[in-house]
Write a protein that holds these residues in place. Sequence first.
Motif, mmCIF file in Angstrom:
data_model
loop_
_atom_site.group_PDB
_atom_site.id
_atom_site.type_symbol
_atom_site.label_atom_id
_atom_site.label_comp_id
_atom_site.label_asym_id
_atom_site.label_seq_id
_atom_site.Cartn_x
_atom_site.Cartn_y
_atom_site.Cartn_z
ATOM 1 N N ARG A 1 5.101 -21.603 -84.234
ATOM 2 C CA ARG A 1 5.344 -22.625 -83.212
ATOM 3 C C ARG A 1 5.955 -21.995 -81.962
ATOM 4 N NH1 ARG A 1 9.526 -26.539 -84.776
ATOM 5 N NH2 ARG A 1 8.179 -26.828 -86.570
ATOM 6 N N ILE A 2 6.910 -21.096 -82.138
ATOM 7 C CA ILE A 2 7.549 -20.433 -80.996
ATOM 8 C C ILE A 2 6.525 -19.634 -80.196
ATOM 9 C CG2 ILE A 2 9.172 -18.601 -80.378
ATOM 10 C CD1 ILE A 2 10.930 -19.652 -82.744
ATOM 11 N N LEU A 3 5.679 -18.876 -80.882
ATOM 12 C CA LEU A 3 4.656 -18.095 -80.186
ATOM 13 C C LEU A 3 3.641 -18.990 -79.495
ATOM 14 C CD1 LEU A 3 5.768 -15.485 -81.486
ATOM 15 C CD2 LEU A 3 3.398 -14.825 -81.782
ATOM 16 N N ALA A 4 3.233 -20.070 -80.155
ATOM 17 C CA ALA A 4 2.246 -20.976 -79.564
ATOM 18 C C ALA A 4 2.795 -21.605 -78.290
ATOM 19 C CB ALA A 4 1.858 -22.057 -80.569
ATOM 20 N N GLU A 5 4.052 -22.019 -78.306
ATOM 21 C CA GLU A 5 4.655 -22.611 -77.110
ATOM 22 C C GLU A 5 4.736 -21.585 -75.985
ATOM 23 O OE1 GLU A 5 8.355 -24.319 -78.349
ATOM 24 O OE2 GLU A 5 7.354 -25.917 -79.463
ATOM 25 N N ARG A 6 5.072 -20.367 -76.318
ATOM 26 C CA ARG A 6 5.155 -19.288 -75.320
ATOM 27 C C ARG A 6 3.763 -18.984 -74.754
ATOM 28 N NH1 ARG A 6 6.167 -16.404 -71.784
ATOM 29 N NH2 ARG A 6 7.070 -14.336 -71.766
ATOM 30 N N LEU A 7 2.774 -18.978 -75.604
ATOM 31 C CA LEU A 7 1.406 -18.664 -75.198
ATOM 32 C C LEU A 7 0.795 -19.781 -74.344
ATOM 33 C CD1 LEU A 7 -0.551 -16.321 -75.651
ATOM 34 C CD2 LEU A 7 -1.377 -17.485 -77.680
ATOM 35 N N LEU A 8 1.200 -21.021 -74.571
ATOM 36 C CA LEU A 8 0.671 -22.139 -73.788
ATOM 37 C C LEU A 8 0.939 -21.988 -72.292
ATOM 38 C CD1 LEU A 8 1.403 -25.287 -75.967
ATOM 39 C CD2 LEU A 8 -0.816 -24.400 -75.270
#
Length: 151
Positions: free
Chosen positions: A107-114
Amino acid sequence: MDFRYFARKRPPEEEPSLAVALRIDEYASMSAFGRLEAAKQAAVALYEFCTGCGIPIMVYGDTADRSKLEQMSVYAYVDFESNDPDDKYALMNIQARSNNRDGMALRILAERLLHAPQKTKLIISISDGQPKAMPDYTGEKAARDGISCIT
């Protein structure tokens, strides 16, 4: 440079609109059977490939503590904003630490990648697939934690 078998006879000229996020599980079990060493080698290879092609890459590692607070520690080895050619040496600090909470890390990586401006975004997760952040972090609870990052 033999293009006989390709539909396009010229090499690609356009830059790919791609951003890559690599997540490495730093759970203690990753130290068994050479898993962590293989993860480091994969991280270095992916980093070299992406930087050589001009593709932004971030490499994060994570671990979760055994405390009742379910604390999560995330390590940013390489980040999009950094242009330091020595970033790749930080990848040697990847190590087995404590427990893991895969869903939260993704979730942390996905939010950063968004927030990356590229059109295509790719998350690669290297893990042994055994989330163990707390005594009951398995099955349905672990799945819910990960699914919330996709929706």
